[in-house]
Design a protein around this motif. Structure first.
Motif, PDB file in Angstrom:
ATOM      1  N   ARG A  46     -21.926  57.698  18.315  1.00  0.00           N
ATOM      2  CA  ARG A  46     -21.074  57.626  19.513  1.00  0.00           C
ATOM      3  C   ARG A  46     -20.087  58.792  19.539  1.00  0.00           C
ATOM      4  O   ARG A  46     -19.842  59.404  20.583  1.00  0.00           O
ATOM      5  CB  ARG A  46     -20.318  56.297  19.533  1.00  0.00           C
ATOM      6  N   GLN A  47     -19.513  59.083  18.380  1.00  0.00           N
ATOM      7  CA  GLN A  47     -18.550  60.179  18.297  1.00  0.00           C
ATOM      8  C   GLN A  47     -19.223  61.519  18.569  1.00  0.00           C
ATOM      9  O   GLN A  47     -18.688  62.359  19.303  1.00  0.00           O
ATOM     10  CB  GLN A  47     -17.897  60.187  16.911  1.00  0.00           C
ATOM     11  N   LEU A  48     -20.412  61.719  17.989  1.00  0.00           N
ATOM     12  CA  LEU A  48     -21.130  62.979  18.195  1.00  0.00           C
ATOM     13  C   LEU A  48     -21.527  63.157  19.655  1.00  0.00           C
ATOM     14  O   LEU A  48     -21.420  64.255  20.211  1.00  0.00           O
ATOM     15  CB  LEU A  48     -22.373  63.019  17.302  1.00  0.00           C
ATOM     16  N   ILE A  79     -28.249  71.474  17.418  1.00  0.00           N
ATOM     17  CA  ILE A  79     -27.646  71.101  16.139  1.00  0.00           C
ATOM     18  C   ILE A  79     -26.976  69.736  16.251  1.00  0.00           C
ATOM     19  O   ILE A  79     -27.077  68.895  15.345  1.00  0.00           O
ATOM     20  CB  ILE A  79     -26.627  72.167  15.681  1.00  0.00           C
ATOM     21  N   LYS A  80     -26.311  69.489  17.376  1.00  0.00           N
ATOM     22  CA  LYS A  80     -25.668  68.189  17.563  1.00  0.00           C
ATOM     23  C   LYS A  80     -26.709  67.078  17.588  1.00  0.00           C
ATOM     24  O   LYS A  80     -26.538  66.034  16.958  1.00  0.00           O
ATOM     25  CB  LYS A  80     -24.850  68.171  18.857  1.00  0.00           C
ATOM     26  N   ILE A  84     -27.313  63.865  14.918  1.00  0.00           N
ATOM     27  CA  ILE A  84     -27.514  62.469  15.319  1.00  0.00           C
ATOM     28  C   ILE A  84     -28.769  61.905  14.655  1.00  0.00           C
ATOM     29  O   ILE A  84     -28.761  60.796  14.101  1.00  0.00           O
ATOM     30  CB  ILE A  84     -27.619  62.368  16.857  1.00  0.00           C
ATOM     31  N   ILE A  85     -29.842  62.686  14.687  1.00  0.00           N
ATOM     32  CA  ILE A  85     -31.100  62.247  14.076  1.00  0.00           C
ATOM     33  C   ILE A  85     -30.920  62.025  12.578  1.00  0.00           C
ATOM     34  O   ILE A  85     -31.363  61.010  12.022  1.00  0.00           O
ATOM     35  CB  ILE A  85     -32.207  63.288  14.336  1.00  0.00           C
ATOM     36  N   ARG A  86     -30.240  62.965  11.918  1.00  0.00           N
ATOM     37  CA  ARG A  86     -30.039  62.849  10.467  1.00  0.00           C
ATOM     38  C   ARG A  86     -29.248  61.591  10.118  1.00  0.00           C
ATOM     39  O   ARG A  86     -29.604  60.846   9.197  1.00  0.00           O
ATOM     40  CB  ARG A  86     -29.313  64.080   9.933  1.00  0.00           C
TER      41      ARG A  86
END
Length: 254
Positions: A111-113, A167-168, A172-174
């Motif tokens: 959510r933050q990202l 990158i963002k 999230i995926i990571r």
């Protein structure tokens, strides 16, 4: 003490008689006594042990050794080591709670990202630079791309390049993969957010696509973990019942 034949036990539980024999061969229930004609004779304790097996395997959480722990609990029960099985079930419940907390924490980070504004879309990263920034291998990035989690990369002089927004998304995926969300759940969430950025991330991750032919436990991870915890608490009660039945049956023989 009540005694039952194999077919009767199978009918009571709602399974095939061969499944009863399979559980015996796997060590999930104690070896039954046999009549002179060779027929197996089961007791109420056996029926309770079979019900325990059915509860334990209702939701199979594979991550972090949880499935192995369930199997160990069932083997302890089948060996009559009920106190050890009860203690291990308590450990299993605590581990499930930790996995739930990790899954919920991942959602908060995502959510933050998602709320962060992309800074410099003119800045590009090579695959090696992106992998280093994310602390993953280049093969991991390729795997995520093959699974559709990231669109086909732009090329610069024959090399894949990544933007700040890429990158963002990779962050999230990571985060979600580290919390054991499936590729499919992440793909569905990313796809929906690209069209509807205000949708509830938790709901997106926990709601499989109704068109999917196969849905795994990790495609609805939070619901699966919640159900696994509820089942484990039910198993605690079942184990106490098994202990009482075994004690009663042992007393009636002496």
């Amino acid at each position: 003490m009540h005694v039952y034949r194999t077919a009767t036990v199978a009918k009571i539980i709602g399974i095939h008689p061969n499944t009863v024999r399979l559980y015996e061969s796997l060590g999930f229930i104690q070896k039954p006594n046999r009549q002179e004609n060779g027929y197996r004779i089961y007791t109420d304790a056996h029926i309770a042990q079979i019900r325990l097996v059915r509860t334990g395997f209702q939701i199979e959480i594979l991550q972090s050794g949880l499935r192995k722990k369930i199997i160990r609990i069932l083997l302890l029960s089948g060996s009559g080591l009920i106190d050890e099985a009860i203690n291990l079930t308590g450990e299993y419940i605590n581990q499930i709670i930790q996995e739930k907390n990790k899954a919920e924490q991942a959602i908060r980070i995502v959510r933050q990202l998602v709320s962060e504004t992309d800074q410099n879309e003119s800045l590009y990263f090579s695959r090696r630079q992106a992998a280093k920034a994310l602390q993953v291998s280049e093969d991991t990035l390729r795997n995520w791309e093959r699974n559709g989690l990231l669109a086909e990369r732009k090329k610069h002089r024959g090399y894949c390049i990544y933007t700040e927004s890429d990158i963002k998304r990779l962050k999230i995926i990571r985060v979600l993969r580290c919390a054991n969300y499936s590729h499919k759940a992440i793909f569905n969430m990313v796809r929906r957010l690209s069209y509807f950025p205000d949708e509830n991330i938790r709901d997106l991750l926990d709601t499989p696509d109704p068109n999917d032919e196969i849905i795994s436990v990790c495609d609805k991870l939070i619901t699966s973990l919640q159900t696994a915890e509820e089942n484990a608490r039910s198993m605690l009660g079942q184990l106490h019942t098994i202990r009482t039945l075994l004690h009663s049956e042992s007393s009636s023989k002496s």
